[in-house]
Structures are given as structure tokens and as C-alpha cells.
Design a protein around this motif. Structure first.
Motif, mmCIF file in Angstrom:
data_model
loop_
_atom_site.group_PDB
_atom_site.id
_atom_site.type_symbol
_atom_site.label_atom_id
_atom_site.label_comp_id
_atom_site.label_asym_id
_atom_site.label_seq_id
_atom_site.Cartn_x
_atom_site.Cartn_y
_atom_site.Cartn_z
ATOM 1 N N ARG A 68 0.838 -1.211 0.000
ATOM 2 C CA ARG A 68 0.000 0.000 0.000
ATOM 3 C C ARG A 68 0.864 1.250 0.000
ATOM 4 N N ALA A 69 1.921 1.259 0.832
ATOM 5 C CA ALA A 69 2.802 2.425 0.901
ATOM 6 C C ALA A 69 3.530 2.622 -0.428
ATOM 7 N N ARG A 70 4.002 1.533 -1.031
ATOM 8 C CA ARG A 70 4.692 1.630 -2.315
ATOM 9 C C ARG A 70 3.757 2.138 -3.395
ATOM 10 N N ARG A 71 2.518 1.643 -3.397
ATOM 11 C CA ARG A 71 1.538 2.076 -4.392
ATOM 12 C C ARG A 71 1.230 3.563 -4.223
ATOM 13 N N ALA A 72 1.074 4.015 -2.972
ATOM 14 C CA ALA A 72 0.790 5.428 -2.727
ATOM 15 C C ALA A 72 1.961 6.302 -3.164
ATOM 16 N N ALA A 73 3.185 5.857 -2.878
ATOM 17 C CA ALA A 73 4.363 6.627 -3.283
ATOM 18 C C ALA A 73 4.470 6.683 -4.800
ATOM 19 N N ARG A 74 4.152 5.588 -5.466
ATOM 20 C CA ARG A 74 4.225 5.558 -6.938
ATOM 21 C C ARG A 74 3.183 6.486 -7.553
ATOM 22 N N VAL A 75 1.979 6.475 -6.993
ATOM 23 C CA VAL A 75 0.932 7.362 -7.502
ATOM 24 C C VAL A 75 1.350 8.815 -7.325
ATOM 25 N N GLN A 76 1.938 9.131 -6.178
ATOM 26 C CA GLN A 76 2.381 10.493 -5.928
ATOM 27 C C GLN A 76 3.517 10.872 -6.881
ATOM 28 N N LEU A 77 4.455 9.960 -7.098
ATOM 29 C CA LEU A 77 5.563 10.231 -8.000
ATOM 30 C C LEU A 77 5.081 10.425 -9.430
ATOM 31 N N LEU A 78 4.138 9.587 -9.863
ATOM 32 C CA LEU A 78 3.601 9.726 -11.219
ATOM 33 C C LEU A 78 2.839 11.037 -11.378
ATOM 34 N N ALA A 79 2.143 11.447 -10.335
ATOM 35 C CA ALA A 79 1.419 12.714 -10.400
ATOM 36 C C ALA A 79 2.395 13.879 -10.529
ATOM 37 N N MET A 80 3.483 13.813 -9.780
ATOM 38 C CA MET A 80 4.481 14.879 -9.854
ATOM 39 C C MET A 80 5.204 14.847 -11.200
ATOM 40 N N ALA A 81 5.569 13.665 -11.675
ATOM 41 C CA ALA A 81 6.284 13.542 -12.938
ATOM 42 C C ALA A 81 5.383 13.885 -14.115
ATOM 43 N N GLY A 82 4.118 13.560 -14.032
ATOM 44 C CA GLY A 82 3.183 13.861 -15.116
ATOM 45 C C GLY A 82 3.057 15.351 -15.344
ATOM 46 N N GLY A 83 3.000 16.115 -14.297
ATOM 47 C CA GLY A 83 2.941 17.567 -14.423
ATOM 48 C C GLY A 83 4.225 18.137 -14.978
ATOM 49 N N HIS A 84 5.347 17.545 -14.598
ATOM 50 C CA HIS A 84 6.646 18.022 -15.079
ATOM 51 C C HIS A 84 6.808 17.748 -16.569
ATOM 52 N N GLU A 85 6.399 16.566 -17.016
ATOM 53 C CA GLU A 85 6.545 16.228 -18.430
ATOM 54 C C GLU A 85 5.689 17.129 -19.302
ATOM 55 N N ARG A 86 4.504 17.440 -18.844
ATOM 56 C CA ARG A 86 3.629 18.301 -19.643
ATOM 57 C C ARG A 86 4.201 19.714 -19.726
ATOM 58 N N ALA A 87 4.790 20.166 -18.622
ATOM 59 C CA ALA A 87 5.338 21.526 -18.616
ATOM 60 C C ALA A 87 6.581 21.612 -19.490
ATOM 61 N N ALA A 88 7.423 20.572 -19.458
ATOM 62 C CA ALA A 88 8.675 20.624 -20.217
ATOM 63 C C ALA A 88 8.426 20.459 -21.707
ATOM 64 N N GLY A 89 7.488 19.615 -22.068
ATOM 65 C CA GLY A 89 7.192 19.418 -23.475
ATOM 66 C C GLY A 89 8.286 18.701 -24.235
ATOM 67 N N GLY A 90 9.251 18.137 -23.538
ATOM 68 C CA GLY A 90 10.294 17.367 -24.193
ATOM 69 C C GLY A 90 11.461 18.200 -24.668
ATOM 70 N N MET A 91 11.370 19.519 -24.684
ATOM 71 C CA MET A 91 12.442 20.341 -25.218
ATOM 72 C C MET A 91 13.566 20.546 -24.203
ATOM 73 N N ASP A 92 13.244 20.585 -22.920
ATOM 74 C CA ASP A 92 14.253 20.826 -21.897
ATOM 75 C C ASP A 92 14.884 19.535 -21.391
ATOM 76 N N GLU A 93 14.404 18.393 -21.843
ATOM 77 C CA GLU A 93 14.934 17.134 -21.364
ATOM 78 C C GLU A 93 16.257 16.834 -22.052
ATOM 79 N N SER A 94 17.078 16.067 -21.377
ATOM 80 C CA SER A 94 18.359 15.702 -21.963
ATOM 81 C C SER A 94 18.148 14.699 -23.095
ATOM 82 N N LEU A 95 19.176 14.525 -23.892
ATOM 83 C CA LEU A 95 19.103 13.589 -25.012
ATOM 84 C C LEU A 95 18.874 12.170 -24.504
ATOM 85 N N ALA A 96 19.496 11.832 -23.401
ATOM 86 C CA ALA A 96 19.337 10.484 -22.847
ATOM 87 C C ALA A 96 17.892 10.242 -22.412
ATOM 88 N N LEU A 97 17.269 11.208 -21.758
ATOM 89 C CA LEU A 97 15.879 11.048 -21.326
ATOM 90 C C LEU A 97 14.937 10.948 -22.518
#
Length: 105
Positions: free
Chosen positions: A32-61
Motif C-alpha cells: 500500500r505504501a509503495r503504491r501510494a508513493a508511486r501514484v504520488q511520483l507519477l502525479a508529480m512527474a506527469g505535471g513536469h513532463e507536460r510543462a517541459a514538453g520534451g524540449m528541456d529534457e536531456s538527449l538520454a531522457l
């Protein structure tokens, strides 16, 4: 007249069964704790990916993202690389890598 099936009997687990039940409960808590942490991480990462739009990410990412979205293209590229052989592959990497690094800037 009560039948033996209708009377509630209280079942108590043995000490060994109780330890197993406690381990199961601990595992469920960890999941349960792992699932909650993953949901929180995905929520944070999802907002970041939309804001960056792929242009600010490194070539490796961006390469990892492409590999996840297009596994068949990656398999085809690996097949071509194997068929070409190491000598030709290194020659093409020497040509393509500087171009990709310039595009990354």
C-alpha cells in the motif's frame, strides 16, 4: 435443536499461523505504501513532463522515452546494427553522434 453447522465456533490461529498472518499484513502495508508513493511520483512527474514538453529534457531522457514508446523501432534498429557489424556500426556512430549532439544544444 441446533445443528453443529449453525452454531458459531470461534477459530483461533496457532502461533505459527498468527506469524504468517502478521507477515501477510506487513507485506500488504508495504505494498500500500509503495503504491501510494508511486501514484504520488507519477502525479508529480506527469505535471513536469507536460510543462517541459520534451524540449528541456536531456538527449538520454528523450532516447529512453522514445524506446519506451516505440519498442518495435528500437528492435529494428538493433537488428540493423547487428547485421551491419561492429566496424560499420562504429563508423556510423562517429558520423551520427556529433550530429545528434549538435541537435541537443
Amino acid at each position: 435443536m441446533t445443528s453443529p453447522l449453525s452454531t458459531p465456533t470461534e477459530l483461533r490461529p496457532t502461533a505459527e499461523q498468527q506469524r504468517v498472518l502478521e507477515r501477510i499484513e506487513q507485506q500488504r502495508e508495504r505494498l500500500r505504501a509503495r503504491r501510494a508513493a508511486r501514484v504520488q511520483l507519477l502525479a508529480m512527474a506527469g505535471g513536469h513532463e507536460r510543462a517541459a514538453g520534451g524540449m528541456d529534457e536531456s538527449l538520454a531522457l528523450r532516447a529512453v522515452g522514445f524506446a519506451r514508446e516505440h519498442p518495435l523501432a528500437l528492435a529494428a534498429l538493433a537488428g540493423v546494427a547487428i547485421a551491419a557489424g561492429p566496424h560499420k556500426l562504429m563508423r556510423w556512430v562517429g558520423v551520427v553522434l556529433p550530429l545528434l549532439l549538435r541537435l541537443g544544444r
